[in-house]
Design a protein around this motif. Structure first.
Motif, short mmCIF file in Angstrom:
data_model
loop_
_atom_site.label_atom_id
_atom_site.label_comp_id
_atom_site.label_asym_id
_atom_site.label_seq_id
_atom_site.Cartn_x
_atom_site.Cartn_y
_atom_site.Cartn_z
N CYS A 37 -7.91 0.86 -0.72
CA CYS A 37 -8.00 2.05 -1.56
C CYS A 37 -8.89 3.10 -0.90
CB CYS A 37 -8.57 1.70 -2.94
SG CYS A 37 -7.42 0.85 -3.97
N ARG B 134 -6.91 4.85 1.68
CA ARG B 134 -5.91 5.74 1.11
C ARG B 134 -6.54 7.01 0.55
NH1 ARG B 134 -0.59 3.77 0.05
NH2 ARG B 134 -0.35 5.71 -1.11
N HIS C 293 -5.48 4.69 -6.56
CA HIS C 293 -6.43 4.23 -5.55
C HIS C 293 -7.85 4.68 -5.87
CE1 HIS C 293 -2.42 4.66 -3.69
NE2 HIS C 293 -2.68 3.40 -3.40
#
Lengths: 337, 268
Positions: free
Chosen positions: A27, A30, A82
Protein backbone atom coordinates in the motif's frame (compact mmCIF):
# COMPACT_ATOMS: atom_id res chain seq x y z
CA UNK A 1 -12.58 -3.76 21.64
CA UNK A 2 -10.04 -5.49 19.47
CA UNK A 3 -8.38 -8.89 19.94
CA UNK A 4 -6.02 -9.24 22.90
CA UNK A 5 -2.61 -10.93 22.89
CA UNK A 6 -3.76 -13.31 25.59
CA UNK A 7 -5.87 -15.39 23.20
CA UNK A 8 -3.39 -15.60 20.34
CA UNK A 9 -0.55 -18.02 19.67
CA UNK A 10 2.73 -16.75 18.20
CA UNK A 11 2.16 -18.85 15.08
CA UNK A 12 -1.19 -17.28 14.22
CA UNK A 13 -0.14 -13.80 15.37
CA UNK A 14 3.15 -13.99 13.51
CA UNK A 15 1.55 -15.20 10.27
CA UNK A 16 -0.93 -12.35 10.27
CA UNK A 17 1.80 -9.84 11.14
CA UNK A 18 3.70 -10.98 8.04
CA UNK A 19 0.54 -10.79 5.91
CA UNK A 20 -0.40 -7.29 7.06
CA UNK A 21 3.22 -6.12 6.97
CA UNK A 22 3.44 -7.14 3.33
CA UNK A 23 0.10 -5.46 2.61
CA UNK A 24 1.34 -2.30 4.34
CA UNK A 25 4.50 -2.22 2.24
CA UNK A 26 2.48 -2.74 -0.94
CA UNK A 27 0.00 0.00 0.00
CA UNK A 28 2.84 2.40 0.82
CA UNK A 29 4.32 1.83 -2.61
CA UNK A 30 0.96 2.32 -4.34
CA UNK A 31 0.25 5.53 -2.45
CA UNK A 32 3.71 6.89 -3.26
CA UNK A 33 3.21 6.01 -6.91
CA UNK A 34 0.13 8.24 -7.01
CA UNK A 35 2.60 11.11 -6.71
CA UNK A 36 0.05 13.29 -4.92
CA UNK A 37 1.94 15.02 -2.15
CA UNK A 38 -1.29 16.17 -0.51
CA UNK A 39 -1.86 12.61 0.56
CA UNK A 40 0.34 12.43 3.64
CA UNK A 41 -1.12 15.34 5.60
CA UNK A 42 -4.59 14.34 4.40
CA UNK A 43 -4.11 10.78 5.64
CA UNK A 44 -2.91 12.12 8.96
CA UNK A 45 -5.86 14.44 9.56
CA UNK A 46 -8.39 11.87 8.43
CA UNK A 47 -6.80 9.39 10.80
CA UNK A 48 -7.13 11.96 13.56
CA UNK A 49 -10.76 12.47 12.51
CA UNK A 50 -11.52 8.73 12.70
CA UNK A 51 -9.82 8.61 16.07
CA UNK A 52 -11.92 11.51 17.38
CA UNK A 53 -15.12 10.31 15.70
CA UNK A 54 -14.85 6.91 17.35
CA UNK A 55 -15.45 8.72 20.64
CA UNK A 56 -18.65 10.42 19.44
CA UNK A 57 -21.67 8.20 19.98
CA UNK A 58 -24.99 8.52 18.23
CA UNK A 59 -28.31 7.02 19.32
CA UNK A 60 -29.46 3.86 17.56
CA UNK A 61 -33.19 4.30 16.99
CA UNK A 62 -35.43 1.79 18.72
CA UNK A 63 -32.86 0.22 20.99
CA UNK A 64 -31.96 2.89 23.52
CA UNK A 65 -28.27 2.19 23.08
CA UNK A 66 -25.67 4.08 21.12
CA UNK A 67 -23.03 3.25 18.57
CA UNK A 68 -20.06 4.86 16.93
CA UNK A 69 -18.24 4.91 13.66
CA UNK A 70 -15.51 2.38 13.00
CA UNK A 71 -14.10 4.21 10.00
CA UNK A 72 -12.71 1.55 7.67
CA UNK A 73 -15.28 1.89 4.93
CA UNK A 74 -15.44 5.69 5.23
CA UNK A 75 -11.68 5.98 4.77
CA UNK A 76 -11.78 3.67 1.77
CA UNK A 77 -14.48 5.81 0.15
CA UNK A 78 -12.64 9.08 0.83
CA UNK A 79 -9.03 8.07 0.23
CA UNK A 80 -9.09 4.91 -1.83
CA UNK A 81 -8.27 1.47 -0.40
CA UNK A 82 -4.49 1.74 -0.22
CA UNK A 83 -4.25 5.03 1.66
CA UNK A 84 -7.20 3.96 3.83
CA UNK A 85 -5.32 0.84 4.89
CA UNK A 86 -2.32 2.91 5.98
CA UNK A 87 -4.53 5.25 7.99
CA UNK A 88 -6.31 2.34 9.67
CA UNK A 89 -2.95 0.84 10.56
CA UNK A 90 -1.92 4.00 12.36
CA UNK A 91 -5.24 4.40 14.19
CA UNK A 92 -5.02 0.81 15.43
CA UNK A 93 -1.36 1.32 16.43
CA UNK A 94 -2.23 4.33 18.57
CA UNK A 95 -5.13 2.43 20.12
CA UNK A 96 -2.98 -0.59 20.93
CA UNK A 97 -0.08 1.38 22.35
CA UNK A 98 -1.82 4.08 24.34
CA UNK A 99 -5.23 2.63 25.16
CA UNK A 100 -4.46 -1.08 25.47
CA UNK A 101 -7.26 -1.60 22.93
CA UNK A 102 -5.94 -4.69 21.18
CA UNK A 103 -2.61 -6.35 21.87
CA UNK A 104 0.65 -5.67 20.02
CA UNK A 105 1.10 -9.28 18.95
CA UNK A 106 -2.51 -9.18 17.82
CA UNK A 107 -2.02 -5.88 15.95
CA UNK A 108 -1.37 -7.75 12.72
CA UNK A 109 -4.50 -9.82 13.18
CA UNK A 110 -6.62 -6.81 14.16
CA UNK A 111 -5.41 -4.84 11.17
CA UNK A 112 -6.18 -7.80 8.94
CA UNK A 113 -9.73 -8.18 10.27
CA UNK A 114 -10.52 -4.47 10.41
CA UNK A 115 -8.46 -3.27 7.45
CA UNK A 116 -8.10 -5.88 4.74
CA UNK A 117 -11.75 -6.92 4.71
CA UNK A 118 -13.30 -3.42 4.52
CA UNK A 119 -10.64 -1.87 2.23
CA UNK A 120 -9.86 -4.67 -0.20
CA UNK A 121 -13.01 -6.76 -0.18
CA UNK A 122 -16.06 -4.81 1.01
CA UNK A 123 -15.14 -1.51 -0.65
CA UNK A 124 -14.15 -2.62 -4.18
CA UNK A 125 -16.32 -5.72 -4.49
CA UNK A 126 -19.46 -4.52 -2.73
CA UNK A 127 -19.61 -0.76 -2.32
CA UNK A 128 -18.17 0.23 -5.69
CA UNK A 129 -20.24 -2.35 -7.56
CA UNK A 130 -23.53 -1.47 -5.84
CA UNK A 131 -23.06 2.31 -5.72
CA UNK A 132 -21.59 2.69 -9.18
CA UNK A 133 -20.79 6.20 -10.42
CA UNK A 134 -22.54 9.22 -8.87
CA UNK A 135 -25.17 7.26 -6.89
CA UNK A 136 -28.29 8.82 -5.41
CA UNK A 137 -28.44 9.27 -1.65
CA UNK A 138 -30.55 6.15 -1.19
CA UNK A 139 -28.34 3.98 -3.34
CA UNK A 140 -25.23 5.24 -1.58
CA UNK A 141 -26.74 4.46 1.81
CA UNK A 142 -27.74 0.97 0.68
CA UNK A 143 -24.27 0.30 -0.72
CA UNK A 144 -22.61 1.56 2.44
CA UNK A 145 -24.78 -0.55 4.74
CA UNK A 146 -24.32 -3.69 2.63
CA UNK A 147 -20.56 -3.20 2.39
CA UNK A 148 -20.23 -2.47 6.11
CA UNK A 149 -22.30 -5.50 7.12
CA UNK A 150 -20.38 -7.88 4.86
CA UNK A 151 -17.01 -6.40 5.80
CA UNK A 152 -17.72 -6.75 9.51
CA UNK A 153 -19.06 -10.29 9.11
CA UNK A 154 -15.78 -11.25 7.44
CA UNK A 155 -13.85 -9.48 10.18
CA UNK A 156 -15.79 -11.31 12.89
CA UNK A 157 -15.21 -14.62 11.13
CA UNK A 158 -11.52 -13.75 11.01
CA UNK A 159 -11.49 -13.22 14.77
CA UNK A 160 -13.16 -16.59 15.34
CA UNK A 161 -10.77 -18.49 13.05
CA UNK A 162 -7.70 -16.80 14.57
CA UNK A 163 -8.81 -17.37 18.17
CA UNK A 164 -9.82 -20.99 17.67
CA UNK A 165 -6.73 -21.64 15.58
CA UNK A 166 -4.50 -20.38 18.39
CA UNK A 167 -5.71 -23.10 20.71
CA UNK A 168 -5.88 -21.09 23.94
CA UNK A 169 -9.66 -21.11 24.17
CA UNK A 170 -11.88 -24.12 24.75
CA UNK A 171 -14.61 -22.59 22.60
CA UNK A 172 -15.51 -24.60 19.53
CA UNK A 173 -15.57 -22.86 16.17
CA UNK A 174 -19.33 -23.20 15.70
CA UNK A 175 -20.21 -21.86 19.16
CA UNK A 176 -17.89 -18.88 18.94
CA UNK A 177 -19.09 -18.05 15.43
CA UNK A 178 -22.72 -18.30 16.55
CA UNK A 179 -21.96 -15.69 19.21
CA UNK A 180 -19.84 -13.31 17.15
CA UNK A 181 -21.62 -13.16 13.80
CA UNK A 182 -25.09 -12.00 14.92
CA UNK A 183 -23.62 -9.27 17.15
CA UNK A 184 -21.52 -7.98 14.31
CA UNK A 185 -24.54 -7.93 12.05
CA UNK A 186 -25.98 -5.18 14.25
CA UNK A 187 -22.63 -3.42 14.44
CA UNK A 188 -22.35 -3.57 10.66
CA UNK A 189 -25.75 -1.90 10.24
CA UNK A 190 -24.67 0.88 12.61
CA UNK A 191 -21.36 1.32 10.80
CA UNK A 192 -23.04 1.47 7.42
CA UNK A 193 -25.59 4.02 8.62
CA UNK A 194 -22.93 6.29 10.15
CA UNK A 195 -20.71 6.03 7.06
CA UNK A 196 -23.63 6.82 4.76
CA UNK A 197 -24.67 9.82 6.89
CA UNK A 198 -21.18 11.26 6.72
CA UNK A 199 -20.59 10.67 3.01
CA UNK A 200 -23.97 12.11 2.07
CA UNK A 201 -23.32 15.23 4.17
CA UNK A 202 -19.83 15.65 2.75
CA UNK A 203 -21.06 15.21 -0.80
CA UNK A 204 -23.57 18.03 -0.35
CA UNK A 205 -21.03 20.36 1.22
CA UNK A 206 -17.97 19.59 -0.88
CA UNK A 207 -18.83 17.30 -3.82
CA UNK A 208 -15.29 17.62 -5.14
CA UNK A 209 -13.94 15.70 -2.15
CA UNK A 210 -16.17 12.69 -2.59
CA UNK A 211 -16.52 12.24 -6.33
CA UNK A 212 -12.79 12.30 -6.98
CA UNK A 213 -12.00 10.04 -9.87
CA UNK A 214 -10.16 7.19 -8.26
CA UNK A 215 -8.68 4.47 -10.44
CA UNK A 216 -11.18 1.61 -10.60
CA UNK A 217 -9.88 -1.01 -8.20
CA UNK A 218 -11.51 -3.89 -10.07
CA UNK A 219 -10.94 -4.05 -13.78
CA UNK A 220 -14.12 -5.90 -14.61
CA UNK A 221 -17.13 -7.39 -12.93
CA UNK A 222 -16.06 -10.76 -14.25
CA UNK A 223 -12.90 -10.75 -12.17
CA UNK A 224 -14.85 -9.71 -9.10
CA UNK A 225 -17.44 -12.39 -9.75
CA UNK A 226 -14.78 -15.06 -10.15
CA UNK A 227 -13.07 -13.95 -6.95
CA UNK A 228 -16.32 -14.21 -5.01
CA UNK A 229 -17.08 -17.60 -6.57
CA UNK A 230 -13.61 -18.88 -5.65
CA UNK A 231 -14.04 -17.70 -2.08
CA UNK A 232 -17.45 -19.39 -1.83
CA UNK A 233 -16.18 -22.68 -3.23
CA UNK A 234 -13.13 -22.72 -0.95
CA UNK A 235 -14.90 -21.46 2.12
CA UNK A 236 -18.31 -23.11 1.95
CA UNK A 237 -18.61 -25.73 -0.79
CA UNK A 238 -15.49 -27.47 0.59
CA UNK A 239 -17.71 -28.61 3.48
CA UNK A 240 -19.62 -30.74 0.99
CA UNK A 241 -16.58 -32.60 -0.31
CA UNK A 242 -17.27 -36.30 -0.57
CA UNK A 243 -15.78 -38.34 2.30
CA UNK A 244 -15.46 -41.38 0.02
CA UNK A 245 -11.98 -42.27 -1.25
CA UNK A 246 -10.96 -40.76 -4.57
CA UNK A 247 -10.04 -42.80 -7.66
CA UNK A 248 -6.42 -43.42 -6.70
CA UNK A 249 -7.17 -44.27 -3.05
CA UNK A 250 -9.99 -46.62 -4.13
CA UNK A 251 -7.71 -48.47 -6.57
CA UNK A 252 -4.93 -48.81 -4.00
CA UNK A 253 -7.43 -50.02 -1.40
CA UNK A 254 -8.74 -52.68 -3.81
CA UNK A 255 -5.20 -53.76 -4.67
CA UNK A 256 -3.48 -53.71 -1.31
CA UNK A 257 -6.18 -53.41 1.40
CA UNK A 258 -5.22 -49.91 2.69
CA UNK A 259 -5.91 -46.50 1.16
CA UNK A 260 -2.34 -45.21 1.44
CA UNK A 261 0.82 -47.23 0.90
CA UNK A 262 3.32 -46.82 3.73
CA UNK A 263 6.60 -45.38 2.45
CA UNK A 264 9.89 -47.17 3.24
CA UNK A 265 11.27 -46.40 6.70
CA UNK A 266 14.68 -44.98 5.92
CA UNK A 267 16.56 -43.21 3.20
CA UNK A 268 15.46 -40.33 0.98
CA UNK A 269 11.74 -41.15 1.29
CA UNK A 270 11.75 -40.76 5.05
CA UNK A 271 13.79 -37.56 4.95
CA UNK A 272 11.53 -35.92 2.36
CA UNK A 273 8.44 -37.06 4.27
CA UNK A 274 9.85 -35.50 7.44
CA UNK A 275 10.52 -32.22 5.61
CA UNK A 276 7.01 -32.22 4.17
CA UNK A 277 5.51 -32.85 7.59
CA UNK A 278 7.46 -29.95 9.08
CA UNK A 279 6.56 -27.55 6.27
CA UNK A 280 2.85 -28.31 6.01
CA UNK A 281 1.05 -25.57 7.90
CA UNK A 282 -2.42 -26.95 7.22
CA UNK A 283 -2.03 -30.74 6.97
CA UNK A 284 -4.88 -32.52 5.20
CA UNK A 285 -6.58 -29.17 4.41
CA UNK A 286 -7.43 -28.46 8.03
CA UNK A 287 -6.05 -26.67 11.11
CA UNK A 288 -3.41 -28.87 12.79
CA UNK A 289 -5.20 -28.95 16.17
CA UNK A 290 -8.58 -29.95 14.76
CA UNK A 291 -7.19 -32.34 12.16
CA UNK A 292 -5.76 -34.78 14.67
CA UNK A 293 -9.03 -34.89 16.59
CA UNK A 294 -10.99 -35.74 13.48
CA UNK A 295 -8.88 -38.74 12.61
CA UNK A 296 -10.26 -40.51 15.67
CA UNK A 297 -13.96 -40.66 14.89
CA UNK A 298 -16.54 -40.53 12.14
CA UNK A 299 -17.22 -37.10 10.71
CA UNK A 300 -20.64 -35.85 9.67
CA UNK A 301 -21.44 -34.77 6.12
CA UNK A 302 -21.48 -31.89 5.26
CA UNK A 303 -18.43 -31.38 7.42
CA UNK A 304 -18.93 -27.81 8.62
CA UNK A 305 -15.39 -27.00 9.60
CA UNK A 306 -13.75 -23.65 10.14
CA UNK A 307 -10.38 -25.27 9.67
CA UNK A 308 -11.33 -26.53 6.23
CA UNK A 309 -12.68 -23.14 5.14
CA UNK A 310 -9.54 -21.47 6.41
CA UNK A 311 -7.33 -23.96 4.59
CA UNK A 312 -9.34 -23.53 1.39
CA UNK A 313 -9.22 -19.73 1.52
CA UNK A 314 -5.53 -19.61 2.42
CA UNK A 315 -4.69 -22.06 -0.35
CA UNK A 316 -6.69 -20.06 -2.88
CA UNK A 317 -5.03 -16.83 -1.80
CA UNK A 318 -1.52 -18.28 -1.96
CA UNK A 319 -2.21 -19.68 -5.43
CA UNK A 320 -3.50 -16.28 -6.55
CA UNK A 321 -0.38 -14.57 -5.21
CA UNK A 322 1.96 -17.06 -6.88
CA UNK A 323 0.16 -16.71 -10.22
CA UNK A 324 0.08 -12.91 -9.93
CA UNK A 325 3.80 -12.84 -9.11
CA UNK A 326 4.57 -15.11 -12.05
CA UNK A 327 2.46 -12.95 -14.34
CA UNK A 328 4.19 -9.78 -13.13
CA UNK A 329 7.66 -11.31 -13.55
CA UNK A 330 6.92 -12.58 -17.03
CA UNK A 331 5.09 -9.43 -18.10
CA UNK A 332 7.88 -7.00 -17.27
CA UNK A 333 9.32 -5.43 -20.37
CA UNK A 334 13.06 -5.60 -20.69
CA UNK A 335 14.66 -2.31 -21.80
CA UNK A 336 15.65 -2.40 -25.43
CA UNK A 337 19.43 -2.39 -25.70
CA UNK B 1 -15.81 14.16 31.68
CA UNK B 2 -16.85 12.63 28.38
CA UNK B 3 -15.09 9.78 26.63
CA UNK B 4 -13.43 12.17 24.25
CA UNK B 5 -11.95 14.39 26.95
CA UNK B 6 -10.80 11.34 28.90
CA UNK B 7 -9.11 9.89 25.81
CA UNK B 8 -7.35 13.18 25.01
CA UNK B 9 -6.21 13.52 28.60
CA UNK B 10 -4.74 10.02 28.47
CA UNK B 11 -2.88 10.77 25.24
CA UNK B 12 -1.51 13.99 26.68
CA UNK B 13 -0.41 12.12 29.79
CA UNK B 14 1.36 9.48 27.71
CA UNK B 15 3.13 12.26 25.78
CA UNK B 16 4.22 13.99 29.00
CA UNK B 17 5.41 10.75 30.57
CA UNK B 18 7.55 9.93 27.55
CA UNK B 19 9.16 13.38 27.49
CA UNK B 20 10.74 12.94 30.92
CA UNK B 21 14.31 11.79 31.30
CA UNK B 22 14.22 8.31 32.80
CA UNK B 23 16.47 5.25 32.36
CA UNK B 24 13.79 3.88 30.02
CA UNK B 25 13.52 6.96 27.83
CA UNK B 26 17.32 7.11 27.43
CA UNK B 27 17.37 3.72 25.71
CA UNK B 28 17.28 3.55 21.93
CA UNK B 29 13.63 2.98 20.95
CA UNK B 30 14.69 0.25 18.51
CA UNK B 31 16.06 -1.74 21.45
CA UNK B 32 12.78 -1.34 23.31
CA UNK B 33 10.78 -2.45 20.26
CA UNK B 34 12.93 -5.58 19.84
CA UNK B 35 12.85 -6.59 23.48
CA UNK B 36 9.08 -6.02 23.76
CA UNK B 37 8.52 -8.11 20.63
CA UNK B 38 10.63 -10.93 22.12
CA UNK B 39 8.68 -10.63 25.37
CA UNK B 40 5.29 -10.90 23.66
CA UNK B 41 6.33 -13.88 21.55
CA UNK B 42 7.77 -15.66 24.59
CA UNK B 43 4.65 -15.12 26.69
CA UNK B 44 2.31 -16.16 23.87
CA UNK B 45 4.32 -19.31 23.16
CA UNK B 46 3.43 -21.01 26.43
CA UNK B 47 0.85 -23.79 26.29
CA UNK B 48 -2.62 -22.98 27.54
CA UNK B 49 -2.16 -24.46 31.02
CA UNK B 50 1.03 -22.58 31.93
CA UNK B 51 0.48 -20.48 35.03
CA UNK B 52 3.34 -20.31 37.52
CA UNK B 53 5.87 -20.47 34.68
CA UNK B 54 4.55 -17.06 33.52
CA UNK B 55 5.41 -15.39 36.84
CA UNK B 56 9.09 -14.57 36.11
CA UNK B 57 7.95 -12.62 33.03
CA UNK B 58 6.29 -10.04 35.24
CA UNK B 59 9.76 -8.65 35.91
CA UNK B 60 9.95 -6.90 32.51
CA UNK B 61 6.78 -4.76 32.70
CA UNK B 62 7.49 -4.17 36.37
CA UNK B 63 10.98 -2.86 35.62
CA UNK B 64 9.65 -0.71 32.74
CA UNK B 65 7.00 0.80 35.00
CA UNK B 66 9.34 1.45 37.92
CA UNK B 67 12.35 2.68 35.92
CA UNK B 68 10.09 4.67 33.62
CA UNK B 69 8.25 6.18 36.61
CA UNK B 70 4.88 5.28 35.09
CA UNK B 71 2.02 6.02 37.54
CA UNK B 72 0.70 2.75 38.91
CA UNK B 73 -2.85 4.08 39.06
CA UNK B 74 -2.89 4.93 35.35
CA UNK B 75 -1.57 1.47 34.48
CA UNK B 76 -4.06 -0.28 36.75
CA UNK B 77 -6.98 1.73 35.34
CA UNK B 78 -6.09 0.83 31.76
CA UNK B 79 -5.71 -2.85 32.68
CA UNK B 80 -9.10 -2.82 34.37
CA UNK B 81 -10.71 -1.46 31.19
CA UNK B 82 -8.99 -3.82 28.80
CA UNK B 83 -9.18 -7.07 30.76
CA UNK B 84 -12.95 -7.76 30.75
CA UNK B 85 -13.15 -8.40 27.02
CA UNK B 86 -10.53 -11.14 27.05
CA UNK B 87 -12.09 -12.48 30.24
CA UNK B 88 -15.46 -12.75 28.50
CA UNK B 89 -14.00 -15.05 25.85
CA UNK B 90 -11.85 -16.88 28.39
CA UNK B 91 -14.76 -17.65 30.72
CA UNK B 92 -15.83 -20.33 28.25
CA UNK B 93 -12.81 -22.38 29.30
CA UNK B 94 -13.94 -23.30 32.84
CA UNK B 95 -17.43 -24.01 31.47
CA UNK B 96 -16.32 -26.32 28.67
CA UNK B 97 -13.13 -27.86 30.03
CA UNK B 98 -14.02 -29.64 33.28
CA UNK B 99 -11.28 -32.28 33.43
CA UNK B 100 -9.71 -32.12 36.92
CA UNK B 101 -6.14 -30.91 37.01
CA UNK B 102 -5.01 -29.79 40.46
CA UNK B 103 -5.77 -30.58 44.04
CA UNK B 104 -5.33 -27.72 46.50
CA UNK B 105 -6.07 -28.97 50.01
CA UNK B 106 -9.61 -30.35 49.61
CA UNK B 107 -10.52 -28.51 46.44
CA UNK B 108 -10.17 -30.01 42.96
CA UNK B 109 -9.41 -27.37 40.35
CA UNK B 110 -10.47 -28.18 36.80
CA UNK B 111 -8.21 -27.63 33.81
CA UNK B 112 -10.61 -24.99 32.52
CA UNK B 113 -9.97 -22.74 35.51
CA UNK B 114 -6.21 -23.15 35.07
CA UNK B 115 -6.37 -22.07 31.43
CA UNK B 116 -8.69 -19.20 32.41
CA UNK B 117 -6.16 -17.98 34.98
CA UNK B 118 -3.40 -18.40 32.42
CA UNK B 119 -5.27 -16.16 29.98
CA UNK B 120 -5.83 -13.51 32.64
CA UNK B 121 -2.13 -13.63 33.55
CA UNK B 122 -1.21 -13.16 29.88
CA UNK B 123 -3.60 -10.22 29.60
CA UNK B 124 -1.90 -8.55 32.55
CA UNK B 125 1.61 -9.19 31.27
CA UNK B 126 1.10 -8.19 27.64
CA UNK B 127 -0.98 -5.07 28.29
CA UNK B 128 1.28 -3.84 31.08
CA UNK B 129 4.34 -4.28 28.88
CA UNK B 130 2.77 -2.49 25.91
CA UNK B 131 1.54 0.45 28.00
CA UNK B 132 4.77 0.79 29.97
CA UNK B 133 6.95 0.76 26.85
CA UNK B 134 4.69 3.26 25.09
CA UNK B 135 4.70 5.60 28.09
CA UNK B 136 8.46 5.35 28.35
CA UNK B 137 9.08 5.95 24.65
CA UNK B 138 6.51 8.29 23.18
CA UNK B 139 5.19 8.49 19.65
CA UNK B 140 8.02 10.52 18.12
CA UNK B 141 10.79 8.17 19.23
CA UNK B 142 8.64 5.19 18.29
CA UNK B 143 8.01 6.49 14.77
CA UNK B 144 11.75 7.11 14.39
CA UNK B 145 12.44 3.55 15.55
CA UNK B 146 9.93 2.12 13.09
CA UNK B 147 11.40 4.12 10.21
CA UNK B 148 14.91 2.97 11.17
CA UNK B 149 13.69 -0.63 11.26
CA UNK B 150 12.44 -0.40 7.69
CA UNK B 151 8.79 0.61 7.95
CA UNK B 152 7.89 2.83 4.94
CA UNK B 153 8.28 6.55 5.68
CA UNK B 154 4.91 7.31 4.22
CA UNK B 155 3.42 5.30 7.09
CA UNK B 156 5.53 6.72 9.90
CA UNK B 157 5.07 10.23 8.52
CA UNK B 158 1.29 10.09 8.56
CA UNK B 159 1.42 8.37 11.97
CA UNK B 160 3.14 11.47 13.35
CA UNK B 161 0.58 13.71 11.63
CA UNK B 162 -2.20 11.64 13.20
CA UNK B 163 -0.57 12.05 16.60
CA UNK B 164 -0.26 15.80 16.21
CA UNK B 165 -3.76 16.40 14.84
CA UNK B 166 -5.55 13.95 17.14
CA UNK B 167 -5.20 16.60 19.84
CA UNK B 168 -6.36 19.40 17.54
CA UNK B 169 -9.36 17.60 16.06
CA UNK B 170 -10.19 15.97 19.35
CA UNK B 171 -10.33 19.41 20.94
CA UNK B 172 -12.61 20.67 18.17
CA UNK B 173 -14.90 17.66 18.54
CA UNK B 174 -15.05 18.20 22.27
CA UNK B 175 -16.02 21.86 21.77
CA UNK B 176 -18.73 20.84 19.26
CA UNK B 177 -20.18 18.43 21.79
CA UNK B 178 -20.10 21.11 24.47
CA UNK B 179 -21.87 23.54 22.12
CA UNK B 180 -24.60 20.98 21.53
CA UNK B 181 -25.03 20.30 25.24
CA UNK B 182 -25.23 24.02 25.99
CA UNK B 183 -28.07 24.29 23.47
CA UNK B 184 -30.06 21.59 25.27
CA UNK B 185 -28.80 18.46 23.55
CA UNK B 186 -29.08 15.47 25.88
CA UNK B 187 -27.50 12.03 25.62
CA UNK B 188 -26.36 10.75 22.25
CA UNK B 189 -27.60 12.60 19.18
CA UNK B 190 -29.88 10.99 16.63
CA UNK B 191 -28.37 10.03 13.30
CA UNK B 192 -29.92 13.08 11.61
CA UNK B 193 -27.96 15.32 14.01
CA UNK B 194 -24.85 13.15 14.06
CA UNK B 195 -24.48 13.39 10.29
CA UNK B 196 -23.96 17.18 10.22
CA UNK B 197 -22.12 17.21 13.59
CA UNK B 198 -19.46 14.67 12.65
CA UNK B 199 -19.75 15.83 9.05
CA UNK B 200 -18.65 19.36 9.98
CA UNK B 201 -15.74 17.85 11.89
CA UNK B 202 -14.85 15.92 8.76
CA UNK B 203 -15.05 19.08 6.65
CA UNK B 204 -12.77 20.89 9.09
CA UNK B 205 -10.38 17.94 8.93
CA UNK B 206 -10.20 18.19 5.13
CA UNK B 207 -9.74 21.95 5.17
CA UNK B 208 -7.06 21.68 7.82
CA UNK B 209 -5.33 19.01 5.75
CA UNK B 210 -5.32 21.36 2.75
CA UNK B 211 -3.96 24.27 4.84
CA UNK B 212 -1.22 22.03 6.22
CA UNK B 213 -0.29 20.91 2.75
CA UNK B 214 -0.06 24.50 1.46
CA UNK B 215 2.06 25.47 4.47
CA UNK B 216 4.37 22.51 3.83
CA UNK B 217 4.71 23.40 0.15
CA UNK B 218 5.52 26.99 1.10
CA UNK B 219 8.35 25.60 3.22
CA UNK B 220 9.78 23.49 0.43
CA UNK B 221 8.00 20.15 0.87
CA UNK B 222 8.63 17.90 -2.10
CA UNK B 223 6.97 14.65 -1.01
CA UNK B 224 9.90 13.29 1.00
CA UNK B 225 9.52 13.25 4.76
CA UNK B 226 12.76 14.10 6.52
CA UNK B 227 13.38 14.17 10.25
CA UNK B 228 16.23 15.57 12.32
CA UNK B 229 15.94 12.96 15.04
CA UNK B 230 19.10 10.89 15.10
CA UNK B 231 19.02 7.48 16.71
CA UNK B 232 22.34 6.45 18.19
CA UNK B 233 22.76 2.85 19.27
CA UNK B 234 24.95 2.62 22.36
CA UNK B 235 26.54 -0.10 24.45
CA UNK B 236 23.77 0.10 27.03
CA UNK B 237 21.25 -0.71 24.28
CA UNK B 238 23.15 -3.88 23.34
CA UNK B 239 23.35 -4.85 27.02
CA UNK B 240 19.63 -4.15 27.40
CA UNK B 241 18.65 -6.33 24.43
CA UNK B 242 21.00 -9.23 25.17
CA UNK B 243 20.29 -9.21 28.88
CA UNK B 244 16.52 -9.27 28.64
CA UNK B 245 16.42 -11.75 25.74
CA UNK B 246 18.66 -14.10 27.70
CA UNK B 247 16.35 -13.78 30.69
CA UNK B 248 13.27 -14.47 28.55
CA UNK B 249 14.94 -17.53 27.02
CA UNK B 250 15.84 -18.83 30.47
CA UNK B 251 12.38 -18.20 31.93
CA UNK B 252 10.75 -19.77 28.86
CA UNK B 253 12.64 -23.04 28.83
CA UNK B 254 13.32 -23.47 32.55
CA UNK B 255 10.32 -23.36 34.87
CA UNK B 256 11.93 -21.04 37.42
CA UNK B 257 9.14 -20.98 40.03
CA UNK B 258 9.01 -24.78 39.95
CA UNK B 259 12.75 -25.03 40.43
CA UNK B 260 12.58 -22.53 43.28
CA UNK B 261 9.73 -24.43 44.89
CA UNK B 262 11.59 -27.71 44.65
CA UNK B 263 14.73 -26.16 46.11
CA UNK B 264 12.81 -24.76 49.07
CA UNK B 265 10.57 -27.71 49.89
CA UNK B 266 12.94 -30.46 48.84
CA UNK B 267 10.13 -32.18 46.91
CA UNK B 268 11.17 -34.04 43.73
Amino acid sequence: MHMADALLSPAVGGTLWVATGATLAWCARRVKARADDRIVPLMGVLGAFVFAAQMINFAIPGTGSSGHLGGGLLLAILLGPHAAFLVLASVLTVQALFFADGGLLALGANLFNLGVFPCFVAYPLVYRLVAGDKPSDGRLAFAAVLAAVLGLQMGALGVVVETVGSGLTSLAFATFAALMLPIHLGIGLVEGAATAALVIFLRRARPDLVDRSLPAPVKSRAVAGLAIAAALVAGVLSWFASPHPDGLEWSIARATGTEEIKPPEGGLHARLAAIQEKLSVLPDYDLPAEGTAKKEGETAWPEVSGGRSFAGLVGGLVTLLVVAAAGWLLGRRRPVA
Amino acid sequence: MGRLEAALRDLRLADTLAARDTPVSRLDPRAKVLVTAAFLVAVASFNRYALSALAPFALYPLWLAVAGRVPAGWLARKLAIAAPFAAMVAIANPILDTAPMLRLADVTVSAGWVSFASILARVGLTIAAALAVAAGTGMHALAAALAALGVPRIFTGQLLFLWRYAFVLGGEASRMQAARTLRGGRGSPALAVYGPLAGHLLLRAFERGERIHRAMRARGYDGEIRTLRELRWQVRDTVFVLGWCAYFALARFVDLPLALGRAITGAP
